[in-house]
Design a protein around this motif. Structure first.
Motif, PDB file in Angstrom:
ATOM      1  N   HIS A 110       0.833  -1.212   0.000  1.00 20.20           N
ATOM      2  CA  HIS A 110       0.000   0.000   0.000  1.00 20.20           C
ATOM      3  C   HIS A 110       0.855   1.243   0.000  1.00 20.20           C
ATOM      4  O   HIS A 110       1.928   1.270   0.612  1.00 20.20           O
ATOM      5  CB  HIS A 110      -0.873   0.043   1.256  1.00 20.20           C
ATOM      6  CG  HIS A 110      -1.929  -1.005   1.256  1.00 20.20           C
ATOM      7  ND1 HIS A 110      -3.235  -0.758   0.940  1.00 20.20           N
ATOM      8  CD2 HIS A 110      -1.842  -2.326   1.509  1.00 20.20           C
ATOM      9  CE1 HIS A 110      -3.911  -1.881   0.997  1.00 20.20           C
ATOM     10  NE2 HIS A 110      -3.089  -2.855   1.344  1.00 20.20           N
ATOM     11  N   ASP A 112      -0.677   4.993   0.362  1.00 19.82           N
ATOM     12  CA  ASP A 112      -1.880   5.822   0.320  1.00 19.82           C
ATOM     13  C   ASP A 112      -1.753   7.057   1.192  1.00 19.82           C
ATOM     14  O   ASP A 112      -0.919   7.118   2.094  1.00 19.82           O
ATOM     15  CB  ASP A 112      -3.086   5.020   0.866  1.00 19.82           C
ATOM     16  CG  ASP A 112      -3.257   3.668   0.194  1.00 19.82           C
ATOM     17  OD1 ASP A 112      -2.999   3.582  -1.012  1.00 19.82           O
ATOM     18  OD2 ASP A 112      -3.636   2.710   0.889  1.00 19.82           O
ATOM     19  N   HIS A 136     -10.834  -2.674   0.407  1.00 23.33           N
ATOM     20  CA  HIS A 136     -10.013  -1.532   0.009  1.00 23.33           C
ATOM     21  C   HIS A 136     -10.897  -0.358  -0.370  1.00 23.33           C
ATOM     22  O   HIS A 136     -11.853  -0.511  -1.123  1.00 23.33           O
ATOM     23  CB  HIS A 136      -9.134  -1.921  -1.174  1.00 23.33           C
ATOM     24  CG  HIS A 136      -8.122  -2.952  -0.794  1.00 23.33           C
ATOM     25  ND1 HIS A 136      -6.975  -2.622  -0.125  1.00 23.33           N
ATOM     26  CD2 HIS A 136      -8.103  -4.285  -0.952  1.00 23.33           C
ATOM     27  CE1 HIS A 136      -6.286  -3.724   0.100  1.00 23.33           C
ATOM     28  NE2 HIS A 136      -6.948  -4.744  -0.382  1.00 23.33           N
ATOM     29  N   LYS A 152      -9.986   8.318   1.863  1.00 31.72           N
ATOM     30  CA  LYS A 152      -8.749   8.057   1.096  1.00 31.72           C
ATOM     31  C   LYS A 152      -8.560   9.188   0.082  1.00 31.72           C
ATOM     32  O   LYS A 152      -9.397   9.412  -0.783  1.00 31.72           O
ATOM     33  CB  LYS A 152      -8.840   6.716   0.368  1.00 31.72           C
ATOM     34  CG  LYS A 152      -7.498   6.328  -0.246  1.00 31.72           C
ATOM     35  CD  LYS A 152      -7.631   5.122  -1.131  1.00 31.72           C
ATOM     36  CE  LYS A 152      -6.883   3.946  -0.572  1.00 31.72           C
ATOM     37  NZ  LYS A 152      -6.857   2.819  -1.504  1.00 31.72           N
ATOM     38  N   GLN A 155      -3.574   7.284  -3.784  1.00 34.47           N
ATOM     39  CA  GLN A 155      -2.885   5.993  -3.677  1.00 34.47           C
ATOM     40  C   GLN A 155      -1.872   5.878  -4.817  1.00 34.47           C
ATOM     41  O   GLN A 155      -1.858   6.718  -5.716  1.00 34.47           O
ATOM     42  CB  GLN A 155      -3.892   4.858  -3.769  1.00 34.47           C
ATOM     43  CG  GLN A 155      -4.621   4.815  -5.096  1.00 34.47           C
ATOM     44  CD  GLN A 155      -5.776   3.839  -5.134  1.00 34.47           C
ATOM     45  OE1 GLN A 155      -6.191   3.299  -4.128  1.00 34.47           O
ATOM     46  NE2 GLN A 155      -6.311   3.607  -6.311  1.00 34.47           N
ATOM     47  N   ALA A 160       3.868   0.134  -4.986  1.00 33.49           N
ATOM     48  CA  ALA A 160       3.945   0.818  -3.684  1.00 33.49           C
ATOM     49  C   ALA A 160       5.423   1.160  -3.447  1.00 33.49           C
ATOM     50  O   ALA A 160       6.312   0.534  -4.055  1.00 33.49           O
ATOM     51  CB  ALA A 160       3.434  -0.103  -2.590  1.00 33.49           C
ATOM     52  N   ASN A 208      -1.954  11.217  -5.695  1.00 34.14           N
ATOM     53  CA  ASN A 208      -1.586   9.885  -6.174  1.00 34.14           C
ATOM     54  C   ASN A 208      -0.070   9.804  -6.387  1.00 34.14           C
ATOM     55  O   ASN A 208       0.588  10.816  -6.587  1.00 34.14           O
ATOM     56  CB  ASN A 208      -2.298   9.562  -7.490  1.00 34.14           C
ATOM     57  CG  ASN A 208      -3.745   9.141  -7.258  1.00 34.14           C
ATOM     58  OD1 ASN A 208      -4.144   8.885  -6.117  1.00 34.14           O
ATOM     59  ND2 ASN A 208      -4.526   9.083  -8.302  1.00 34.14           N
TER      60      ASN A 208
END
Ligand code: KG4
Ligand code: ZN
Length: 322
Positions: A110, A112, A136, A152, A155, A160, A208
């Protein structure tokens, strides 16, 4: 009490879900036994229920409900990601977390950014309380964790950051997981490298991240210049430039969210938050932001741990009984 599966996954350079599940099944009762918890002191059993590798979760959830039944204790299902978002509260108090709270969650899977805001309406259904019934979240989606709304913001659109550390470490022939090795080697680097990296800034996607381009550029550099992997100094220099670039991306995106949402608290969590260079950079930024940054209080709380799952229940419980 801790048990690590790193060696089991090392040969395959990645976490293998089936191995993880089997290992959970073998170890969970042994660990519980070794912990020798006084059963009378247990109020509630909280357990990671979503989202992650189903096989490993089934082992934990089944064990929790079985213990709950035997001990006649309630069982609370907690969302794993929310555990990491609130892991900064382990060994701290609720007062340390002021909303809006912006949290960067960085690991091998991840990468995020979350925004945590206080809710005015505190009455929620049981499922909502611990953010359990969500897998998710998509960007822009929110989950309720008792008196907080967690949204959120962004991401990674490809790898990642931890995954990228691992892949570059593999190119350098360092074992999985390679993040820590890169961290240590980059810190001792004394030479410079010709390697020039450009990260995709994604200007129209302010929260992002993109890391796969950086990884590809490292690969091309190693191939084109036939970098001798036995040359310790050159390899350290590559690791250094790579780490500078990845941490810069993390730093810039976090900064954007901190400014845009006028964050009162800032958190950097999960395994990559153990990275010394990342901490150094973000701590410098925090002087500008005039806000302290919350990292997990110990390295062990950067990785998967039971304390953070207990904390999510605890904060909701203390809110509940105010
Ligand atoms: O696989 P993962 O998501 O595991 C847990 O949730 O427990 O996170 C581990 C990731 C690996 O990619 C590893 O290389 C990275 O975190 N990592 C680091 C550091 N320590 C661990 N990355 C950069 N610097 C570190 N010091
Ligand atoms: Zn985790």
């Amino acid at each position: 009490m801790a048990y690590t599966q790193t060696q089991e996954h090392q040969q395959r350079w990645w976490v293998v879900p089936e191995l993880a599940a089997r290992s959970h099944a073998e170890k969970i009762l042994v660990i519980l036994e070794e912990m020798a918890i006084d059963r009378k002191t247990i109020d509630t059993i909280s357990v990671t229920a979503y989202p992650w590798l189903p096989g490993a979760l089934v082992v934990g959830v089944t064990t929790a409900y079985t213990l709950g039944k035997i001990q006649n204790k309630p069982v609370v299902e907690v969302n794993h990601i929310m555990g990491h978002v609130f892991s900064v509260l382990v060994e701290r108090t609720l007062a340390d977390l002021q909303c809006p709270y912006v949290c960067l969650t960085v690991s091998g899977w991840h990468n995020d950014l979350y925004l945590v805001q206080e809710k005015s309406e505190k009455i929620l259904s049981r499922e909502q309380q611990w953010g359990a019934k969500h897998n998710h979240l998509s960007v822009g989606q929110s989950v309720e964790v008792w008196s907080y709304t967690v949204t959120k913001l962004g991401q990674t659109i490809d790898d990642a950051s931890g995954e990228c550390f691992d892949k570059v470490a593999r190119m350098l022939w360092w074992p999985y997981p390679g993040g820590r090795r890169i961290d240590e080697q980059a810190a001792t680097c004394t030479t410079s490298s010709d390697l020039l990296l450009h990260a995709a800034k994604l200007p129209d996607q302010p929260y992002n991240f993109s890391f796969s381009g950086i990884k590809w550029q490292v690969y091309q550099h190693l191939q084109r210049w036939l970098i001798d992997l036995a040359d310790k100094e050159q390899v350290q220099a590559v690791a250094h430039v790579f780490q500078e670039q990845v941490t810069e991306v993390l730093q810039e995106k976090l900064q954007q969210a901190v400014y845009d949402f006028a964050a009162q608290s800032i958190g950097v969590v999960w395994w990559v938050s153990a990275n010394q260079r990342l901490r150094e950079k973000i701590q410098l930024d925090s002087l500008l932001w005039k806000r302290g940054v919350l990292f997990p209080t110990k390295f062990v709380y950067c990785t998967d741990n039971a304390a953070m799952i207990g904390v999510v229940w605890l904060i909701t419980y203390s809110e509940h009984t105010k």
